[in-house]
Design a protein around this motif. Sequence first.
Motif, short mmCIF file in Angstrom:
data_model
loop_
_atom_site.label_atom_id
_atom_site.label_comp_id
_atom_site.label_asym_id
_atom_site.label_seq_id
_atom_site.Cartn_x
_atom_site.Cartn_y
_atom_site.Cartn_z
N ALA A 1 -4.64 112.46 51.52
CA ALA A 1 -5.53 113.39 50.80
C ALA A 1 -5.52 113.10 49.30
CB ALA A 1 -5.14 114.83 51.07
N ALA A 2 -4.34 112.90 48.73
CA ALA A 2 -4.25 112.61 47.30
C ALA A 2 -4.83 111.24 46.97
CB ALA A 2 -2.80 112.69 46.84
N LEU A 3 -4.58 110.26 47.85
CA LEU A 3 -5.16 108.93 47.64
C LEU A 3 -6.68 109.00 47.71
CD1 LEU A 3 -2.74 106.82 49.86
CD2 LEU A 3 -2.90 106.73 47.36
N ALA A 4 -7.20 109.75 48.67
CA ALA A 4 -8.66 109.88 48.83
C ALA A 4 -9.29 110.48 47.58
CB ALA A 4 -9.00 110.71 50.06
N ALA A 5 -8.62 111.44 46.96
CA ALA A 5 -9.15 112.05 45.74
C ALA A 5 -9.26 111.01 44.62
CB ALA A 5 -8.28 113.22 45.32
N ILE A 6 -8.25 110.14 44.52
CA ILE A 6 -8.28 109.10 43.48
C ILE A 6 -9.35 108.06 43.81
CG2 ILE A 6 -6.96 107.26 42.37
CD1 ILE A 6 -4.45 109.05 42.84
N VAL A 7 -9.45 107.69 45.08
CA VAL A 7 -10.46 106.72 45.49
C VAL A 7 -11.86 107.26 45.21
CG1 VAL A 7 -11.49 105.59 47.51
CG2 VAL A 7 -9.01 105.54 47.18
N GLU A 8 -12.08 108.53 45.50
CA GLU A 8 -13.38 109.14 45.21
C GLU A 8 -13.66 109.16 43.72
OE1 GLU A 8 -14.18 112.86 47.13
OE2 GLU A 8 -13.40 112.13 49.05
N GLU A 9 -12.65 109.52 42.93
CA GLU A 9 -12.85 109.58 41.48
C GLU A 9 -13.14 108.22 40.88
OE1 GLU A 9 -10.33 110.44 37.41
OE2 GLU A 9 -9.64 111.43 39.23
N THR A 10 -12.44 107.19 41.37
CA THR A 10 -12.58 105.86 40.80
C THR A 10 -13.70 105.05 41.44
OG1 THR A 10 -10.93 104.98 42.34
CG2 THR A 10 -10.14 105.72 40.17
N GLY A 11 -14.10 105.41 42.66
CA GLY A 11 -15.14 104.68 43.36
C GLY A 11 -14.72 103.28 43.79
N LEU A 12 -13.43 103.07 43.99
CA LEU A 12 -12.94 101.73 44.33
C LEU A 12 -13.40 101.25 45.71
CD1 LEU A 12 -9.33 101.96 42.90
CD2 LEU A 12 -11.17 100.48 42.10
N PHE A 13 -13.44 102.15 46.67
CA PHE A 13 -13.91 101.82 48.02
C PHE A 13 -14.15 103.13 48.75
CE2 PHE A 13 -9.25 101.47 48.01
CZ PHE A 13 -8.88 102.36 49.01
N GLU B 1 -19.58 95.43 32.66
CA GLU B 1 -18.95 96.06 31.50
C GLU B 1 -17.99 97.17 31.91
OE1 GLU B 1 -17.84 96.17 27.75
OE2 GLU B 1 -19.27 94.73 28.54
N GLY B 2 -18.29 97.86 32.99
CA GLY B 2 -17.41 98.94 33.46
C GLY B 2 -16.03 98.46 33.88
N PHE B 3 -15.90 97.16 34.15
CA PHE B 3 -14.61 96.61 34.56
C PHE B 3 -13.86 95.95 33.41
CE2 PHE B 3 -16.69 97.28 38.55
CZ PHE B 3 -15.65 97.65 39.40
N ALA B 4 -14.40 96.01 32.20
CA ALA B 4 -13.73 95.42 31.05
C ALA B 4 -12.33 96.00 30.84
CB ALA B 4 -14.57 95.58 29.79
N PRO B 5 -12.11 97.32 30.99
CA PRO B 5 -10.74 97.83 30.84
C PRO B 5 -9.77 97.25 31.87
CG PRO B 5 -12.32 99.62 30.64
CD PRO B 5 -13.09 98.41 31.12
N ALA B 6 -10.24 97.05 33.10
CA ALA B 6 -9.37 96.46 34.13
C ALA B 6 -9.02 95.02 33.76
CB ALA B 6 -10.05 96.52 35.49
N ARG B 7 -10.01 94.26 33.34
CA ARG B 7 -9.75 92.87 32.95
C ARG B 7 -8.77 92.82 31.78
NH1 ARG B 7 -15.27 92.73 33.92
NH2 ARG B 7 -15.77 92.61 31.71
N ALA B 8 -8.93 93.72 30.82
CA ALA B 8 -8.02 93.76 29.67
C ALA B 8 -6.60 94.12 30.11
CB ALA B 8 -8.52 94.77 28.64
#
Length: 138
Positions: free
Chosen positions: A14-26, A111-118
């Motif tokens: 449940a907690a993982l799903a909340a983070i996945v939804e917030e981040t839109g990772l998958f 551009e939205g992934f620039a923080p991840a690349r950094a």
Amino acid sequence: MTFDITPATSRDIAALAAIVEETGLFPPEMLPDLLASPDAQWRAARQDGALLGFAFAALEAMTDTAWNLRALGVRSSARRQGAALALLAEVEAALAGLGARVLVIDTADGEGFAPARALYLGAGYAEQPAIPAFWSAD
């Protein structure tokens, strides 16, 4: 800031799903199968019992010891406090214990992934040639 980094379990869905939804990772509905995979390493970052982030690495198909960091997500309220780096370090340590020879970390080029690349560059990873339009035609 310090975090309690532990393996993520099915009790965390449940907690993982909340983070996945917030981040839109998958799509969050993929979580149960991904979490149950025997060729995966999951880590969760907690503070005061609250799950703030996770990292998920999977053994690459048809390789002996090459792994791919499939996802690293942190709640927006906990970003830039060291959780992502702590999760990355814990995954690296776990994979080293399994004899991993390489960890692939791929990100989109938008551009939205620039923080991840950094983040990954700052953690000592080197950027490798990109595959244009790998994730989508756009």
